[in-house]
Design a protein around this motif. Structure first.
Motif: not given
Length: 320
Positions: A44, A47, A80, A83-85, A100, A102-103, A106-107
């Motif tokens: 991950y 962001v 998008i 899907q933020i973790k 934040e 993302v994979t 997703v990035m």
């Protein structure tokens, strides 16, 4: 930052070279934080760090907040955001705060939504750094599966570890041979047999069939080596690989010269071990007496390319 400090904060700092960004001659330096989520087997990425990389903003957090507000009615962008973790990171003050992440996939989608002349370079960079870890995890997973298999077959954990280390060493060595001009079906047997004979004082054919009484149908003779045999041979093959690297050996004659020297070294190690323990390293022990249901080695799923444990098996040859 020291590795121990990184571990405390729970992330890995990934430096970005200027070459990866297009080779600009500038003193700008960027790092992206990423966290490995073991349960999902993926990285991950931060962001805010990637936003800074793309925009050169001095306050990427503010830029990111504004971007989210500006695109709040864009369905693709909203997808998008879902899907933020949020993952905990320890700040400079020692407190944990949510950040934040993302994979990689997703990035890559997010990069398309941020106007930047660097977008294409960043996409390529993300693809490269993600693949390296996936290959590493794939290898580690195969190692764990193979270790469990060996133990279920009745081998000791120590033997399983020695066998896996031998597989790793063997595959690294054959990679060197291929890169330095040897051909698998023409030269691997000669090179392997040279190291083997120097290390154990007998040919592989004598070792496998006269000493261990293995039938010709056995494909993986090293699965019947003792821990001592595996250990000595692994060290000899490591010596051969190091010699190839140090000498920058090219072509079969130079590789063979290194193999002969590594075999002589392995033989010295074996003799010293025997003198110390009072026991011979070469053993008649094999694993042929296992229950029938456990004799056959389980085949791991294979991708399109050879996996870590597709070890090239040497033929039983008696070199002249």
């Amino acid at each position: 930052m020291e590795n121990s400090e990184k571990e405390k904060q729970g992330f890995e700092l990934l430096p970005i070279s200027q070459e990866a960004l297009g080779g600009q001659d500038t003193e700008e330096f960027y790092e992206v934080r990423r966290i490995w989520v073991k349960e999902e087997i993926c990285w991950y990425y931060s962001v805010v760090d990637v936003v800074k990389l793309l925009t050169r903003s001095k306050n990427p957090g503010v830029y990111w907040s504004a971007l989210k507000k500006r695109n709040r009615h864009d369905q693709g962008f909203t997808d998008i955001l879902t899907q933020i973790k949020e993952l905990p990171l320890r700040g400079k003050d020692g407190k944990l705060r949510g950040a934040e992440f993302v994979t990689r996939e997703v990035m890559l989608r997010l990069v398309q939504n941020i106007p930047s002349e660097r977008a294409e370079q960043v996409r390529r960079w993300l693809a490269q750094v993600g693949e390296e870890k996936l290959q590493e995890v794939e290898q580690q997973t195969q190692a764990e599966q193979l270790r469990d298999l060996y133990i279920r077959q009745g081998r000791t954990p120590e033997w399983a570890d020695a066998r896996i280390q031998n597989l790793l060493s063997r595959n690294a060595l054959t990679d060197e041979w291929l890169a330095r001009g040897a051909q698998q079906h023409l030269h691997f047997g000669l090179l392997t047999g040279t190291i083997h004979r120097g290390t154990f004082g007998i040919t592989s054919d004598t070792h496998h069939h006269a000493v261990k009484k293995l039938p010709k149908s056995i494909k993986n003779a090293r699965d019947h080596y003792t821990e001592e045999e595996l250990g000595v041979l692994t060290l000899a093959e490591l010596a051969a690989r190091r010699m190839h690297e140090q000498n920058d050996s090219q072509g079969v004659p130079q590789l063979l010269q290194d193999a002969q020297a590594a075999g002589n070294f392995g033989g010295q190690v074996r003799q010293q071990f025997e003198a110390l323990t009072g026991q011979p390293v070469v053993s008649s022990q094999n694993f042929l007496d296992q229950p029938k249901g456990r004799r056959k080695k389980k085949q791991l799923p294979l991708p399109e390319q050879e996996t870590l444990f597709e070890a090239t098996q040497e033929p039983d040859i008696d070199e002249k």
